[in-house]
Design a protein around this motif. Structure first.
Motif, mmCIF file in Angstrom:
data_model
loop_
_atom_site.group_PDB
_atom_site.id
_atom_site.type_symbol
_atom_site.label_atom_id
_atom_site.label_comp_id
_atom_site.label_asym_id
_atom_site.label_seq_id
_atom_site.Cartn_x
_atom_site.Cartn_y
_atom_site.Cartn_z
ATOM 1 N N GLN A 18 0.823 -1.203 0.000
ATOM 2 C CA GLN A 18 0.000 0.000 0.000
ATOM 3 C C GLN A 18 0.859 1.256 0.000
ATOM 4 O O GLN A 18 0.485 2.276 -0.569
ATOM 5 C CB GLN A 18 -0.936 0.006 1.217
ATOM 6 N N LYS A 19 2.058 1.175 0.609
ATOM 7 C CA LYS A 19 2.963 2.323 0.642
ATOM 8 C C LYS A 19 4.369 1.860 0.282
ATOM 9 O O LYS A 19 4.747 0.713 0.547
ATOM 10 C CB LYS A 19 2.967 2.996 2.013
ATOM 11 N N GLY A 72 6.898 5.120 3.129
ATOM 12 C CA GLY A 72 5.564 5.711 3.193
ATOM 13 C C GLY A 72 5.343 6.919 2.317
ATOM 14 O O GLY A 72 4.244 7.482 2.324
ATOM 15 N N GLU A 91 1.961 6.265 -2.088
ATOM 16 C CA GLU A 91 0.797 5.446 -1.764
ATOM 17 C C GLU A 91 0.221 4.869 -3.051
ATOM 18 O O GLU A 91 0.195 5.541 -4.089
ATOM 19 C CB GLU A 91 -0.258 6.278 -1.040
ATOM 20 N N TYR A 119 1.685 4.499 -8.293
ATOM 21 C CA TYR A 119 1.752 5.114 -6.972
ATOM 22 C C TYR A 119 1.750 6.635 -7.120
ATOM 23 O O TYR A 119 2.127 7.179 -8.159
ATOM 24 C CB TYR A 119 3.016 4.675 -6.237
ATOM 25 N N GLY A 125 -0.249 9.948 -1.875
ATOM 26 C CA GLY A 125 -1.584 9.647 -2.369
ATOM 27 C C GLY A 125 -2.155 10.706 -3.291
ATOM 28 O O GLY A 125 -3.306 10.601 -3.712
#
Length: 274
Positions: A110-111, A115, A118, A151, A155
């Motif tokens: 997800q990341k 991080g 996203e 990605y 996000g």
């Protein structure tokens, strides 16, 4: 008597490529900081992520581009996905012996990169089968599973995008496969190889190769790096772009940085097969 209308009542707006440049930092950092990459001793309040290359840092990124400009950038990156899929066609003959054991698989967390990225879109169902069909027929490859994901920085696609297109299975001739990945990307329609492939080696890890491509669209020329690796179980190409890096001179792109970024992405996407 009424005067005739002027001959050009609607003057065209300046093309995208002629917009006044936004002020990048000395390097033009493509990604905002959440966690340092890699970890370094810099003040935590630094507005940009410190990095182990000269010139990283500088003033904060200029405001997000207008919506129509963002659409153009994302359209180009969307084309990168198709180009990366196309580049997976590699000349070779599938043999029945000498394949490594299947130990690792390629995933889409997800990341990514501490991080900072996203997952915005899992494109595996739409593009993965194409990779599998092409790889099984052209690579020295067996048991291939395609993996494709897009990605976004934090996000938010307006801050930057990264495309991962790859596969896992059992591969031979990994050096040839990695080089042909980049060769195929450079030969995609509308793409020009601006900076040839450069190989980056590191003890105990597979070689990462990177190049810089340019692509014209709507009168503008976009710049973006593509890096690739292939080991006995996984292979992938990574393409990334922001509104700032897209305007870089190809000779200014720090391929060593993107090779290091690719190594971190590899370490975060490889998982043992259950």
């Amino acid at each position: 008597m009424s005067m005739p209308p002027p001959p050009y009542p609607n003057q065209p707006q300046p093309p995208y490529g002629q917009q006044p440049p936004q002020a990048p930092g000395p390097y033009g950092s493509p990604y905002p900081q959440q966690q340092p990459y890699p970890a370094q001793q810099h003040p935590p309040q630094a507005p940009y992520p410190p990095q182990p290359y000269p010139g990283w840092g500088g003033p904060p990124m200029a405001p997000a581009p207008k919506k129509r400009r963002i659409g153009l950038v994302l359209g180009i990156v969307g084309g990168v996905v198709a180009a990366v899929v196309a580049l997976l066609i590699v000349v070779g003959v599938v043999a029945e012996s000498g394949f490594p054991e299947a130990e690792n698989k390629l995933t889409l967390p997800q990341k990514l990169v501490d991080g900072r990225f996203e997952l915005a879109q899992d494109l595996t169902s739409a593009q993965g089968r194409k990779i599998e069909d092409e790889a099984e027929g052209a690579w020295d490859a067996k048991d291939v599973v395609g993996v494709v994901g897009q990605y976004a920085v934090g996000g938010d696609n307006t801050k930057g995008v990264l495309v991962l297109s790859g596969m896992y299975g059992r591969f031979k001739n990994t050096d040839t496969a990695r080089r042909n990945m980049l060769k195929g990307a450079a030969e995609a329609d509308g793409v020009t190889l601006a900076v040839p492939r450069k190989d980056f080696t590191q003890d105990g890890e597979p070689t990462v190769s990177c190049e810089v491509l340019t692509q014209k669209s709507a009168g503008a020329t976009m710049t973006y790096p593509v890096c690739a690796w292939t080991d006995g179980n996984t292979g992938a190409a990574i393409a990334s772009m922001t509104s700032e890096t897209a305007k870089q001179d190809p000779s200014e792109v720090d391929l060593a940085f993107y090779a290091k970024l690719t190594r971190q992405i590899r370490s975060e996407t490889l998982k043992p097969i259950d």
